[in-house]
Design a protein around this motif. Structure first.
Motif, PDB file in Angstrom:
ATOM      1  N   GLY A  19       0.783  -1.225   0.000  1.00  0.00           N
ATOM      2  CA  GLY A  19       0.000   0.000   0.000  1.00  0.00           C
ATOM      3  C   GLY A  19       0.818   1.280   0.000  1.00  0.00           C
ATOM      4  N   PHE A  20       2.119   1.178  -0.158  1.00  0.00           N
ATOM      5  CA  PHE A  20       2.957   2.373  -0.206  1.00  0.00           C
ATOM      6  C   PHE A  20       2.902   2.981  -1.605  1.00  0.00           C
ATOM      7  N   ARG A  21       2.956   4.301  -1.661  1.00  0.00           N
ATOM      8  CA  ARG A  21       3.097   4.975  -2.941  1.00  0.00           C
ATOM      9  C   ARG A  21       4.588   5.068  -3.231  1.00  0.00           C
ATOM     10  N   ILE A  22       4.957   4.745  -4.457  1.00  0.00           N
ATOM     11  CA  ILE A  22       6.368   4.785  -4.839  1.00  0.00           C
ATOM     12  C   ILE A  22       6.535   5.677  -6.053  1.00  0.00           C
ATOM     13  N   PHE A  23       7.733   6.174  -6.195  1.00  0.00           N
ATOM     14  CA  PHE A  23       8.092   6.983  -7.356  1.00  0.00           C
ATOM     15  C   PHE A  23       9.484   6.548  -7.771  1.00  0.00           C
ATOM     16  N   LEU A  24       9.564   5.958  -8.949  1.00  0.00           N
ATOM     17  CA  LEU A  24      10.822   5.450  -9.483  1.00  0.00           C
ATOM     18  C   LEU A  24      11.027   6.059 -10.860  1.00  0.00           C
ATOM     19  N   PRO A  25      11.670   7.248 -10.932  1.00  0.00           N
ATOM     20  CA  PRO A  25      11.882   7.867 -12.246  1.00  0.00           C
ATOM     21  C   PRO A  25      12.809   7.012 -13.110  1.00  0.00           C
ATOM     22  N   MET A  26      12.394   6.783 -14.354  1.00  0.00           N
ATOM     23  CA  MET A  26      13.135   5.939 -15.283  1.00  0.00           C
ATOM     24  C   MET A  26      13.517   6.750 -16.518  1.00  0.00           C
ATOM     25  N   GLN A  27      14.589   6.321 -17.170  1.00  0.00           N
ATOM     26  CA  GLN A  27      15.008   6.951 -18.421  1.00  0.00           C
ATOM     27  C   GLN A  27      15.417   5.864 -19.404  1.00  0.00           C
ATOM     28  N   GLU A  28      15.226   6.169 -20.690  1.00  0.00           N
ATOM     29  CA  GLU A  28      15.656   5.226 -21.729  1.00  0.00           C
ATOM     30  C   GLU A  28      17.162   5.307 -21.871  1.00  0.00           C
ATOM     31  N   GLU A  29      17.766   4.151 -22.045  1.00  0.00           N
ATOM     32  CA  GLU A  29      19.212   4.094 -22.217  1.00  0.00           C
ATOM     33  C   GLU A  29      19.512   3.121 -23.348  1.00  0.00           C
ATOM     34  N   THR A  30      20.375   3.537 -24.248  1.00  0.00           N
ATOM     35  CA  THR A  30      20.755   2.684 -25.363  1.00  0.00           C
ATOM     36  C   THR A  30      22.119   2.089 -25.075  1.00  0.00           C
ATOM     37  N   LYS A  31      22.189   0.774 -25.182  1.00  0.00           N
ATOM     38  CA  LYS A  31      23.446   0.057 -24.976  1.00  0.00           C
ATOM     39  C   LYS A  31      23.740  -0.754 -26.226  1.00  0.00           C
ATOM     40  N   ARG A  32      24.986  -1.029 -26.409  1.00  0.00           N
ATOM     41  CA  ARG A  32      25.387  -1.887 -27.517  1.00  0.00           C
ATOM     42  C   ARG A  32      25.614  -3.283 -26.975  1.00  0.00           C
ATOM     43  N   ALA A  33      24.892  -4.258 -27.535  1.00  0.00           N
ATOM     44  CA  ALA A  33      25.006  -5.643 -27.095  1.00  0.00           C
ATOM     45  C   ALA A  33      25.075  -6.544 -28.315  1.00  0.00           C
TER      46      ALA A  33
END
Length: 170
Positions: free
Chosen positions: A31-45
């Protein structure tokens, strides 16, 4: 994830390595509110470019709760969480203005949106495509939202067109 609640105190929780999904899921179940800011990241694989979502602050997420009612003890014992960041024995709230500004920059899923105020002369880092992690300077912004940047490649200035979503201000 509910980000509209800016009236709550938000605290920083450290999660175990590569456990942001586990920690977020288990906190939400309680029941906790969470905030997890995410960003796109490009990797070479393996010779290919792969776009992945990565936490903006690796190792940390924000949790909203009332510190006076002792619910922070439940956060510390949540599977996937290492500890709440605190000064002494009591968790310290993150600055409300910082959380509010971060929430304004993110969409409803927590994905960081590109900055809207780009201008000629800004130093940027490319975040997608074959020039990922290259530093460039914005030369001009076309009316169709195409952004022309200048990059130094092999000793010469090269002009490349990109979209704002593929840039991060330095």
């Amino acid at each position: 994830m509910n980000f509209n609640a800016c009236d709550a105190n938000w605290f920083l929780a450290q999660y175990k390595p590569n456990s942001h999904h586990i920690a977020a899921r288990n906190l939400a179940r309680q029941g906790f509110r969470i905030f997890l800011p995410m960003q796109e990241e490009t990797k070479r694989a393996r010779g290919m470019f792969v776009v992945q979502m990565r936490p903006l602050f690796p190792g940390y997420l924000f949790v909203a709760f009332d510190r006076l009612h002792g619910s922070y003890r439940a956060v510390n014992s949540t599977y996937g969480i290492t500890r709440l960041v605190s000064l002494g024995d009591v968790p310290t709230p993150a600055p409300a203005d910082l959380i509010h500004q971060l929430m304004l920059r993110c969409d409803t899923e927590g994905k960081l949106r590109p900055p809207e105020m780009l201008k000629a002369g800004d130093q940027v880092t490319l975040t997608k495509g074959p020039f990922t992690d290259f530093v460039a300077t914005i030369e001009s912004i076309a009316p169709d939202q195409r952004i022309w940047v200048l990059m130094s490649l092999m000793g010469t200035q090269t002009r490349v067109a990109v979209t704002a979503a593929h840039l991060r201000v330095r």
